[in-house]
Scaffold this motif. Structure first.
Motif, PDB file in Angstrom:
ATOM      1  N   SER A  61      40.633  43.255  25.906  1.00 17.32           N
ATOM      2  CA  SER A  61      41.372  43.665  27.100  1.00 17.32           C
ATOM      3  C   SER A  61      40.675  43.269  28.396  1.00 17.32           C
ATOM      4  CB  SER A  61      41.620  45.180  27.083  1.00 17.32           C
ATOM      5  OG  SER A  61      40.409  45.894  27.231  1.00 17.32           O
ATOM      6  N   LEU A  62      39.407  42.886  28.321  1.00 20.71           N
ATOM      7  CA  LEU A  62      38.731  42.424  29.533  1.00 20.71           C
ATOM      8  C   LEU A  62      39.394  41.171  30.105  1.00 20.71           C
ATOM      9  CD1 LEU A  62      34.947  42.998  28.706  1.00 20.71           C
ATOM     10  CD2 LEU A  62      36.309  44.150  30.468  1.00 20.71           C
ATOM     11  N   SER A  63      40.085  40.430  29.265  1.00 21.94           N
ATOM     12  CA  SER A  63      40.815  39.265  29.786  1.00 21.94           C
ATOM     13  C   SER A  63      41.940  39.711  30.717  1.00 21.94           C
ATOM     14  CB  SER A  63      41.374  38.429  28.632  1.00 21.94           C
ATOM     15  OG  SER A  63      42.354  39.159  27.900  1.00 21.94           O
ATOM     16  N   HIS A  64      42.509  40.894  30.445  1.00 25.91           N
ATOM     17  CA  HIS A  64      43.547  41.425  31.329  1.00 25.91           C
ATOM     18  C   HIS A  64      42.947  41.829  32.681  1.00 25.91           C
ATOM     19  CE1 HIS A  64      45.559  41.296  27.596  1.00 25.91           C
ATOM     20  NE2 HIS A  64      45.338  42.539  27.200  1.00 25.91           N
ATOM     21  N   VAL A  65      41.743  42.407  32.628  1.00 22.63           N
ATOM     22  CA  VAL A  65      41.059  42.769  33.872  1.00 22.63           C
ATOM     23  C   VAL A  65      40.789  41.518  34.700  1.00 22.63           C
ATOM     24  CG1 VAL A  65      38.981  43.787  34.876  1.00 22.63           C
ATOM     25  CG2 VAL A  65      40.023  44.838  32.857  1.00 22.63           C
TER      26      VAL A  65
END
Length: 519
Positions: free
Chosen positions: A100-104
């Protein structure tokens, strides 16, 4: 029982007693074979296993003799989460990548996020997969009005779904929230007591302070127990029709409590996250009708009516989409409310109003009556226009005070707020009229004095806008629990002479200082 990692080196746990707030930190020697074999370095994210539990923690490297070879040190938060005992066996491995860090990162670069993407981020935050630096990146990426209404709705729903949700089995459960930025505006305990005394159900869960010197939970904690379990909260509401609890203790929107810790450190409280924070807690707590108080003033959080209208429209839209009735109340945010700023000092104001003390701050009383009256009308208890009269009767008859005492006793007993041992009085050195009060800087003075961590710290305001003052008359008093914090607050006060402005007979606007603190 959790299976231990194959081929992982066994380490013995040691409690180091280091306070790292919410973030779990582990410590290894620089010459630890585990660092070499696993490729760990300082600030690596590490999956920590015990026989019964596992968490993700941030690794710190030490070069001294704090640890023996074969030992692993733990901060307090990491030790308590893993429920460790001294010399328990511990194993370390690499965690799976946090997808989910890619979403951040996408949000950092200005892209809109979907409901699913927000849910993945919030789930990973709640599961402890984000370090504080990752959370800070998320908060910053969403700040400064970077969330549109669809994203605010998605974030709010994700935060609701991350924790427990209470169903009170009633068609109407009422609640309120002030968006903040107005020191001393501690109306909630008074409003809850009035509404509960009228027969309404108001299970009030409140946050601790984010960027202010006190939140409702901080203030209530000086008078009663606020860290209730969900079952305790339900029992209090069943018995008294209301409670005044800290929301973080009942796991309602738990991601919000994690985000708040980092927001406090960053001193950031953006509009989109504010709405998501407020409504996720209200909906999770089972509220059906919510009053939103938006103070508007030049040094409040919301500085113009245009900004207030925009915030109100977003609240209304998100509330409508999520099935909760929102009513907005715009209030005067030009100066602090009441006499005290800080948990114990605000508690004393609350008690004075509830006890109908003749010296009670009338501005706090009138604001509480206005909100109570509006909510009584919103709930249909009285006809439109009759709310303030009904609220006034309940307060001045003593029924609200009786209900407040009953709620506190049901939550574990009532106590009196303490007093700080160190004081500094700021005196006027000329005759003049108060023309301006800086809410933000007054709040900063209170925080430098130790509030809200030190419950008795903060300040008292002795003057209001338009009031005429005379030489040697007190303008404010700083309260602190240590001489060092008192000095910090006084230094800041003296370096900002425009916190309280006086117009003298010559028409100048100046602020006065007195350099003589009193213990």
């Amino acid at each position: 029982m959790i299976s231990t990692p194959e081929r992982a080196t066994t380490l013995q746990a040691r409690r180091l007693g280091i306070d790292t707030r919410q973030e779990p930190i582990i410590y290894l020697r620089a010459d630890s074979p585990v660092c070499r074999s696993e490729g760990f370095s300082a600030l690596s994210r590490v999956l920590v296993h015990t026989e019964h539990c596992k968490i993700i923690a941030t690794l710190n490297i030490i070069t001294g003799e704090m640890l023996r070879r074969g030992q692993i040190g733990f901060s307090e938060s990491a030790w308590l989460r893993l429920q460790l005992n001294t010399d328990d066996n511990v194993w370390l491995t690499h965690p799976r990548p946090v997808q989910s860090l890619s979403h951040v990162r996408a949000k950092v670069y200005g892209h809109s996020l979907s409901k699913q993407q927000f849910q993945e981020i919030i789930n990973d935050i709640v599961d402890g997969r984000y370090a504080d630096v990752h959370i800070a990146a998320f908060i910053t990426a969403c700040g400064d009005d970077k969330l549109n209404d669809a994203e605010i709705i998605a974030l709010t729903q994700a935060m609701i779904d991350s924790g427990s949700r209470i169903d009170w089995g009633q068609p109407m459960v009422i609640d309120k929230h002030c968006v903040g930025g107005l020191p001393g505006n501690r109306t909630t305990p008074i409003v809850v007591a009035i509404l509960a005394a009228s027969g309404l159900t108001m299970p009030k869960t409140s946050s601790r302070a984010i960027t202010s010197p006190a939140g409702t939970a901080d203030t209530m904690e000086t008078m009663t127990e606020v860290s209730l379990t969900l079952e305790q909260m339900k029992q209090v509401v069943k018995q008294e029709g209301a409670c005044l609890a800290w929301g973080g203790s009942v796991r309602l929107s738990p991601s919000d409590d994690i985000l708040i810790q980092v927001e406090r450190a960053l001193d950031i409280d953006s509009e989109g996250q504010l709405i998501a924070s407020v409504l996720s807690k209200k909906i999770a707590a089972g509220a059906t009708h919510v009053l939103i108080d938006i103070p508007v003033g030049p040094t409040a959080k919301v500085r113009s009516q245009k900004a207030a209208d925009k915030l109100a429209a977003s609240f209304q839209k998100v509330g409508e989409q999520l099935g909760i009735k929102i009513q907005i109340l715009f209030t005067d945010g030009s100066q602090p409310v009441g006499n005290g700023i800080g948990p114990a000092l605000e508690a004393k104001d609350v008690l004075a109003v509830l006890q109908n003390d003749t010296d009670a701050p009338q501005d706090l009383k009138q604001r509480a009556l206005t909100m109570s009256g509006t909510m009584l009308e919103m709930a249909g208890v009285v006809a439109p226009g009759g709310g303030i009269e009904k609220a006034t009767t309940i307060l001045e008859s003593g029924l609200a005070w009786e209900k407040f005492c009953a709620i506190c006793n049901a939550q574990g007993g009532m106590k009196q707020p303490d007093e700080a041992p160190y004081l500094f009085k700021l005196m006027a050195d000329r005759k003049g009229t108060v023309t301006r009060v800086d809410n933000r800087r007054l709040a900063q003075v209170a925080k430098l004095a130790g509030a809200p961590i030190d419950p008795t710290a903060g300040l008292e305001i002795h003057v209001k806008l338009g009031q005429q003052v005379y030489p040697h008359e007190p303008l404010l008093t700083i309260h602190a629990e240590s001489s060092g914090e008192l000095n910090y607050a006084v230094d800041y006060l003296e370096s900002h002479p425009d916190i309280i402005c006086l117009n003298t007979d010559e028409g100048s606007a100046e602020e006065n200082t007195d350099e003589n603190p009193t213990d």
